[in-house]
Scaffold this motif. Structure first.
Motif, PDB file in Angstrom:
ATOM      1  N   SER A  69       5.459 -10.536  -5.175  1.00 57.84           N
ATOM      2  CA  SER A  69       5.654 -10.422  -4.066  1.00 57.84           C
ATOM      3  C   SER A  69       4.552  -9.046  -4.328  1.00 57.84           C
ATOM      4  CB  SER A  69       6.898  -9.660  -3.401  1.00 57.84           C
ATOM      5  OG  SER A  69       6.410  -9.524  -2.018  1.00 57.84           O
ATOM      6  N   ILE A  70       3.457  -9.082  -3.475  1.00 57.82           N
ATOM      7  CA  ILE A  70       2.134  -7.684  -3.513  1.00 57.82           C
ATOM      8  C   ILE A  70       1.945  -7.437  -2.584  1.00 57.82           C
ATOM      9  CG2 ILE A  70       0.010  -7.286  -4.786  1.00 57.82           C
ATOM     10  CD1 ILE A  70       1.442  -8.680  -6.897  1.00 57.82           C
ATOM     11  N   ASP A  71       1.880  -6.283  -2.948  1.00 55.65           N
ATOM     12  CA  ASP A  71       1.721  -5.066  -1.475  1.00 55.65           C
ATOM     13  C   ASP A  71      -0.119  -5.384  -1.148  1.00 55.65           C
ATOM     14  OD1 ASP A  71       0.648  -3.092   0.573  1.00 55.65           O
ATOM     15  OD2 ASP A  71       1.338  -1.449  -0.035  1.00 55.65           O
ATOM     16  N   PRO A  72      -0.588  -6.186  -0.216  1.00 50.40           N
ATOM     17  CA  PRO A  72      -2.301  -5.302  -0.526  1.00 50.40           C
ATOM     18  C   PRO A  72      -2.668  -4.691  -0.477  1.00 50.40           C
ATOM     19  CG  PRO A  72      -1.053  -7.439   1.458  1.00 50.40           C
ATOM     20  CD  PRO A  72       0.451  -6.278   0.979  1.00 50.40           C
ATOM     21  N   ASP A  73      -2.382  -3.499   0.363  1.00 48.55           N
ATOM     22  CA  ASP A  73      -2.893  -2.448  -0.018  1.00 48.55           C
ATOM     23  C   ASP A  73      -2.430  -1.752  -1.200  1.00 48.55           C
ATOM     24  OD1 ASP A  73      -3.647  -2.415   2.740  1.00 48.55           O
ATOM     25  OD2 ASP A  73      -1.274  -1.525   3.556  1.00 48.55           O
ATOM     26  N   ARG A  74      -1.647  -1.685  -2.314  1.00 46.22           N
ATOM     27  CA  ARG A  74      -1.405  -1.273  -3.093  1.00 46.22           C
ATOM     28  C   ARG A  74      -2.821  -1.952  -4.109  1.00 46.22           C
ATOM     29  NH1 ARG A  74       2.540  -1.166  -7.885  1.00 46.22           N
ATOM     30  NH2 ARG A  74       2.838   0.916  -8.748  1.00 46.22           N
ATOM     31  N   LEU A  75      -2.637  -3.859  -3.580  1.00 44.84           N
ATOM     32  CA  LEU A  75      -3.212  -3.665  -5.078  1.00 44.84           C
ATOM     33  C   LEU A  75      -4.520  -3.744  -4.584  1.00 44.84           C
ATOM     34  CD1 LEU A  75      -3.676  -6.671  -6.497  1.00 44.84           C
ATOM     35  CD2 LEU A  75      -4.291  -7.572  -4.849  1.00 44.84           C
ATOM     36  N   ALA A  76      -5.029  -3.337  -3.150  1.00 45.92           N
ATOM     37  CA  ALA A  76      -6.753  -2.728  -2.832  1.00 45.92           C
ATOM     38  C   ALA A  76      -6.671  -1.046  -3.831  1.00 45.92           C
ATOM     39  CB  ALA A  76      -7.348  -2.896  -1.474  1.00 45.92           C
ATOM     40  N   ASP A  77      -5.995  -0.651  -4.029  1.00 42.63           N
ATOM     41  CA  ASP A  77      -6.055   0.754  -4.792  1.00 42.63           C
ATOM     42  C   ASP A  77      -6.380   0.694  -5.794  1.00 42.63           C
ATOM     43  OD1 ASP A  77      -5.942   3.503  -5.326  1.00 42.63           O
ATOM     44  OD2 ASP A  77      -3.945   3.534  -4.357  1.00 42.63           O
ATOM     45  N   SER A  78      -7.805   0.918  -6.413  1.00 44.68           N
ATOM     46  CA  SER A  78      -8.665   1.137  -7.419  1.00 44.68           C
ATOM     47  C   SER A  78      -7.802   2.212  -7.853  1.00 44.68           C
ATOM     48  CB  SER A  78     -10.359   0.983  -7.852  1.00 44.68           C
ATOM     49  OG  SER A  78     -10.354   2.258  -7.295  1.00 44.68           O
ATOM     50  N   SER A  79      -6.983   2.919  -8.137  1.00 46.64           N
ATOM     51  CA  SER A  79      -6.197   3.871  -8.551  1.00 46.64           C
ATOM     52  C   SER A  79      -4.656   3.853  -9.112  1.00 46.64           C
ATOM     53  CB  SER A  79      -5.945   5.335  -8.013  1.00 46.64           C
ATOM     54  OG  SER A  79      -5.411   5.230  -6.962  1.00 46.64           O
ATOM     55  N   VAL A  80      -5.240   2.548  -8.716  1.00 44.20           N
ATOM     56  CA  VAL A  80      -3.517   1.738  -9.347  1.00 44.20           C
ATOM     57  C   VAL A  80      -4.271   0.864 -11.161  1.00 44.20           C
ATOM     58  CG1 VAL A  80      -1.520   0.416  -8.676  1.00 44.20           C
ATOM     59  CG2 VAL A  80      -1.943   2.563  -7.522  1.00 44.20           C
ATOM     60  N   PRO A  81      -3.858   0.927 -11.521  1.00 43.55           N
ATOM     61  CA  PRO A  81      -3.997   0.287 -12.481  1.00 43.55           C
ATOM     62  C   PRO A  81      -3.336  -1.466 -11.717  1.00 43.55           C
ATOM     63  CG  PRO A  81      -3.467   1.897 -13.958  1.00 43.55           C
ATOM     64  CD  PRO A  81      -2.578   2.507 -12.046  1.00 43.55           C
ATOM     65  N   LEU A  82      -4.052  -2.868 -12.370  1.00 40.61           N
ATOM     66  CA  LEU A  82      -3.682  -3.853 -12.478  1.00 40.61           C
ATOM     67  C   LEU A  82      -2.793  -4.267 -12.939  1.00 40.61           C
ATOM     68  CD1 LEU A  82      -6.552  -5.965 -12.252  1.00 40.61           C
ATOM     69  CD2 LEU A  82      -5.569  -5.557 -10.176  1.00 40.61           C
ATOM     70  N   ALA A  83      -2.444  -3.755 -14.199  1.00 37.11           N
ATOM     71  CA  ALA A  83      -0.851  -3.722 -14.990  1.00 37.11           C
ATOM     72  C   ALA A  83       0.153  -3.432 -14.361  1.00 37.11           C
ATOM     73  CB  ALA A  83      -1.298  -3.003 -16.342  1.00 37.11           C
ATOM     74  N   ALA A  84       0.008  -1.984 -13.196  1.00 43.03           N
ATOM     75  CA  ALA A  84       1.211  -1.548 -13.224  1.00 43.03           C
ATOM     76  C   ALA A  84       1.538  -3.073 -11.832  1.00 43.03           C
ATOM     77  CB  ALA A  84       0.890  -0.930 -11.932  1.00 43.03           C
ATOM     78  N   HIS A  85       1.086  -4.107 -11.568  1.00 43.48           N
ATOM     79  CA  HIS A  85       1.715  -5.129 -10.324  1.00 43.48           C
ATOM     80  C   HIS A  85       2.844  -6.280 -10.890  1.00 43.48           C
ATOM     81  CE1 HIS A  85      -0.744  -2.787  -7.233  1.00 43.48           C
ATOM     82  NE2 HIS A  85      -2.124  -2.886  -8.266  1.00 43.48           N
ATOM     83  N   VAL A  86       1.549  -6.252 -12.344  1.00 43.30           N
ATOM     84  CA  VAL A  86       2.074  -7.428 -13.277  1.00 43.30           C
ATOM     85  C   VAL A  86       3.783  -6.946 -13.623  1.00 43.30           C
ATOM     86  CG1 VAL A  86       2.230  -8.726 -15.556  1.00 43.30           C
ATOM     87  CG2 VAL A  86       0.132  -7.847 -13.755  1.00 43.30           C
TER      88      VAL A  86
END
Length: 88
Positions: A69-86
């Motif tokens: 499950s991913i929060d689309p707004d957080r995913l779109a935030d380029s200040s959050v590293p992609l690795a933080a979603h995995v």
């Protein structure tokens, strides 16, 4: 007349379907580089990187394979590293 050529390099992972309308992008305008994602509900089903050769397409593939499950707004935030979603 001076001609300006721009090279765009991209990689795509996953399969985007018309029923996957949710879209999130992580644009860095200054470098003309970005990641784009298509979601089905709250899961990444496809993604693309354009001119992002630092980490290539691997993080996108991990998000698709992880089916988390991913929060689309957080995913779109380029200040959050992609690795933080995995999740590992």
């Amino acid at each position: 007349m001076r001609r300006h050529e721009t090279k765009v390099r991209r990689e795509v992972a996953g399969t985007r379907q018309p029923e996957h309308p949710t879209f999130a992008d992580r644009t860095r305008i200054e470098g003309q580089a970005f990641h784009a994602f298509w979601l089905s509900g709250d899961r990444v089903v496809a993604g693309m990187q354009v001119n992002r050769w630092d980490d290539r397409i691997a993080p996108v593939e991990e998000l698709i394979r992880g089916r988390q499950s991913i929060d689309p707004d957080r995913l779109a935030d380029s200040s959050v590293p992609l690795a933080a979603h995995v999740l590992v």
